[in-house]
Design a protein around this motif. Structure first.
Motif, PDB file in Angstrom:
ATOM      1  N   TYR A  91     -24.189  48.718  37.783  1.00  8.51           N
ATOM      2  CA  TYR A  91     -25.619  48.001  37.559  1.00  8.51           C
ATOM      3  C   TYR A  91     -26.270  48.154  39.203  1.00  8.51           C
ATOM      4  O   TYR A  91     -26.108  48.313  39.562  1.00  8.51           O
ATOM      5  N   TYR A  96     -32.143  45.525  38.159  1.00  3.55           N
ATOM      6  CA  TYR A  96     -31.562  44.812  37.190  1.00  3.55           C
ATOM      7  C   TYR A  96     -30.895  45.456  35.970  1.00  3.55           C
ATOM      8  O   TYR A  96     -30.640  44.291  35.345  1.00  3.55           O
ATOM      9  N   GLN A  97     -30.652  46.440  35.630  1.00  4.76           N
ATOM     10  CA  GLN A  97     -30.506  46.816  34.429  1.00  4.76           C
ATOM     11  C   GLN A  97     -29.006  47.129  34.805  1.00  4.76           C
ATOM     12  O   GLN A  97     -28.158  48.245  36.035  1.00  4.76           O
ATOM     13  N   LEU A  98     -28.181  47.033  33.125  1.00  5.23           N
ATOM     14  CA  LEU A  98     -27.221  47.960  33.428  1.00  5.23           C
ATOM     15  C   LEU A  98     -27.891  49.218  32.452  1.00  5.23           C
ATOM     16  O   LEU A  98     -27.685  49.331  31.455  1.00  5.23           O
ATOM     17  N   TRP A 100     -25.922  51.937  30.289  1.00  4.00           N
ATOM     18  CA  TRP A 100     -24.898  52.038  29.232  1.00  4.00           C
ATOM     19  C   TRP A 100     -24.370  53.676  28.953  1.00  4.00           C
ATOM     20  O   TRP A 100     -25.209  54.363  29.109  1.00  4.00           O
TER      21      TRP A 100
END
Lengths: 110, 114
Positions: A91, A96-98, A100
């Motif tokens: 994170y 504010y991004q995950l 993947w």
């Protein structure tokens, strides 16, 4: 670009502990380590997250290396319902991004 | 309690048509996220909302993609002039706010472009 590295797949026996590894050598000081899992035809499900200290909850434990370049998700007693794809994600507090990756497919043998 | 709801669950449409995908987040969650997942792949971030505003639209693949959120609740992802490469599962998630909070996902909309 994914910033975590996980094995493509792992097998484990039912009722035994499972240790799922993750490498994140480029992690920054403010990035949190999150784990989610995804069962077939379902959306991902939150499992656990941490920053520096080891974390425990009802689903699993998260062990974070002292240098934070790797972590391990521990399922203490695997059941057939734990068969899923497990994602280790960073994170990024800065946006504010995950982020993947492709995840680890966990196969549980009865 | 009610989780994140997405509709439709499946959508099949012809190339060139417009589609709208809907997401109902968990009540009270101020942050909402859209992702795309191709077969056997991880999730690709598209856009997120803080309340009704979208500070970061950098993940949208092209200008054919747009999203809005009204009343701080329901969100719609619109794809105009669909292409075959748009075929994927589109996932929506919400969280209590936009900080380091667990995201709660819907089961997605499976979009197939013929």
């Amino acid at each position: 670009d994914a910033k975590t590295t996980q094995p493509n797949s792992m097998e484990s026996n039912e009722e035994e502990p499972v240790h799922l590894p993750c490498n994140h050598s480029t992690i920054s000081g403010t990035d949190y380590i999150h784990w989610y899992r995804q069962l077939p035809s379902q959306g991902p499900e939150y499992v656990i997250h941490g920053l520096t200290s080891n974390v425990n909850n009802r689903m699993a434990s998260l062990a974070i290396a002292e240098d934070r370049k790797s972590s391990t998700l521990i399922l203490h007693r695997a059941t057939l319902r734990d068969a899923a794809v497990y994602y280790c994600i960073l994170y990024m507090d800065s946006n504010y991004q995950l982020i993947w990756g492709a995840g680890t497919k966990l196969i549980i043998k009865p | 309690g009610a989780g994140v709801s997405q509709s439709p669950s499946n959508k099949v449409t012809e190339k060139g048509k417009d589609v709208e995908l809907r997401c109902d987040p968990i009540s009270g969650h101020t942050a909402l996220y859209w992702y795309r997942q191709s077969l056997g792949q991880g999730l690709e971030f598209l856009i997120y909302f803080q309340g009704n505003s979208a500070p970061d639209k950098s993940g949208l693949p092209s200008d054919r993609f747009s999203a809005e959120r009204t009343g701080g609740s329901v969100s719609t992802l619109t794809i105009q002039r669909t292409q075959q490469e748009d075929s994927a599962v589109y996932l929506c998630a919400s969280s209590r706010d936009y900080s380091n909070q667990p995201q709660h996902f819907g089961d997605g909309t499976r979009l197939s472009i013929l």
